[in-house]
Scaffold this motif. Sequence first.
Motif, PDB file in Angstrom:
ATOM      1  N   ALA A  18       0.831  -1.208   0.000  1.00 20.75           N
ATOM      2  CA  ALA A  18       0.000   0.000   0.000  1.00 20.75           C
ATOM      3  C   ALA A  18       0.865   1.257   0.000  1.00 20.75           C
ATOM      4  O   ALA A  18       0.544   2.244  -0.668  1.00 20.75           O
ATOM      5  N   ALA A  19       1.955   1.232   0.748  1.00 22.85           N
ATOM      6  CA  ALA A  19       2.854   2.392   0.796  1.00 22.85           C
ATOM      7  C   ALA A  19       3.485   2.641  -0.562  1.00 22.85           C
ATOM      8  O   ALA A  19       3.618   3.787  -1.001  1.00 22.85           O
ATOM      9  N   ARG A  20       3.882   1.579  -1.247  1.00 25.98           N
ATOM     10  CA  ARG A  20       4.476   1.742  -2.577  1.00 25.98           C
ATOM     11  C   ARG A  20       3.461   2.299  -3.574  1.00 25.98           C
ATOM     12  O   ARG A  20       3.794   3.131  -4.416  1.00 25.98           O
ATOM     13  N   GLU A  21       2.231   1.841  -3.470  1.00 26.55           N
ATOM     14  CA  GLU A  21       1.203   2.337  -4.380  1.00 26.55           C
ATOM     15  C   GLU A  21       0.875   3.803  -4.106  1.00 26.55           C
ATOM     16  O   GLU A  21       0.562   4.564  -5.028  1.00 26.55           O
ATOM     17  N   ALA A  22       0.948   4.216  -2.852  1.00 26.54           N
ATOM     18  CA  ALA A  22       0.615   5.588  -2.479  1.00 26.54           C
ATOM     19  C   ALA A  22       1.761   6.552  -2.733  1.00 26.54           C
ATOM     20  O   ALA A  22       1.562   7.766  -2.768  1.00 26.54           O
ATOM     21  N   SER A  81       5.032   7.212 -19.866  1.00 31.07           N
ATOM     22  CA  SER A  81       3.637   6.782 -19.916  1.00 31.07           C
ATOM     23  C   SER A  81       3.380   5.622 -18.978  1.00 31.07           C
ATOM     24  O   SER A  81       2.283   5.082 -18.941  1.00 31.07           O
ATOM     25  N   LYS A  82       4.397   5.206 -18.220  1.00 27.43           N
ATOM     26  CA  LYS A  82       4.211   4.095 -17.300  1.00 27.43           C
ATOM     27  C   LYS A  82       3.226   4.484 -16.208  1.00 27.43           C
ATOM     28  O   LYS A  82       3.133   5.637 -15.802  1.00 27.43           O
ATOM     29  N   GLU A  83       2.528   3.489 -15.708  1.00 30.80           N
ATOM     30  CA  GLU A  83       1.443   3.760 -14.761  1.00 30.80           C
ATOM     31  C   GLU A  83       1.950   4.381 -13.470  1.00 30.80           C
ATOM     32  O   GLU A  83       1.367   5.307 -12.944  1.00 30.80           O
ATOM     33  N   VAL A  84       3.061   3.859 -12.928  1.00 33.71           N
ATOM     34  CA  VAL A  84       3.617   4.392 -11.693  1.00 33.71           C
ATOM     35  C   VAL A  84       4.638   5.450 -12.048  1.00 33.71           C
ATOM     36  O   VAL A  84       5.635   5.159 -12.708  1.00 33.71           O
ATOM     37  N   ARG A  85       4.389   6.667 -11.634  1.00 29.94           N
ATOM     38  CA  ARG A  85       5.262   7.773 -12.008  1.00 29.94           C
ATOM     39  C   ARG A  85       6.136   8.158 -10.837  1.00 29.94           C
ATOM     40  O   ARG A  85       5.919   7.746  -9.708  1.00 29.94           O
ATOM     41  N   ASP A  86       7.170   8.951 -11.101  1.00 30.21           N
ATOM     42  CA  ASP A  86       8.085   9.323 -10.035  1.00 30.21           C
ATOM     43  C   ASP A  86       8.055  10.825  -9.795  1.00 30.21           C
ATOM     44  O   ASP A  86       7.331  11.566 -10.446  1.00 30.21           O
TER      45      ASP A  86
END
Length: 220
Positions: free
Chosen positions: A192-196, A209-214
């Motif tokens: 959950a922490a990684r997703e948030a 365009s990747k879903e998880v951005r930085d």
Amino acid sequence: MSAPRFDTLGNLRKRLATRLGFGAQADVIALQLPMLDDFLQSAQTYLWRAVSWRHLQKVVSEPLGVGQRVMDLPDDADISSIKRVWVRDGTVWQEIGAGIPLRDEVTGRPCRYELLAHEEGVLQLHFYPIPNELVDVKVEYEAVPARFTASTDRASLPDDLLFLHALINAKAHYRQPDVQAVSGQYEQSLRAAREANFGVDDSRSFGSSKEVRDAHDYVR
């Protein structure tokens, strides 16, 4: 919006002692105090590297003068926390690469940088070529956790996740049978922490365009 405020080392230590069954044994807690603190401090260090935390993403910007090739890094940055470095070209920020070529010193707009330590505790960015005009530099980095050694020091990361990480290692160390049950709760909390936040993949370039951005996509 104020920065998140997490629990203190002293409070987390008491919780850890209670969950391990030491709550009513003052003498035992005193003997185990260095170990309990180490579980908590090690948990913070691990989690800082495991997740790119939103609230620790920072950007520092300052000008380099003519002939100035060195820029000091902030006190809360270290050699492993630098994400990207840019120089301004007119109205556009251009990302520059790491690694200075072994050539004679030349002047021009910096296009490379290198991270070096000159004095104990002092990190500096060296730029190549040496600026021949005023140039703005911007550095993105992830702040290192603050001091976490005194009982009143506050954690720099979410204390619930930090506590679970410490609890797993402590239960494994003391060979307590319910360590697997705690591990499942920890894995869910870490996911959950990684997703948030920004996960662990911070190598993507701006506009990915990747879903998880930085953080580079948000802090500009």
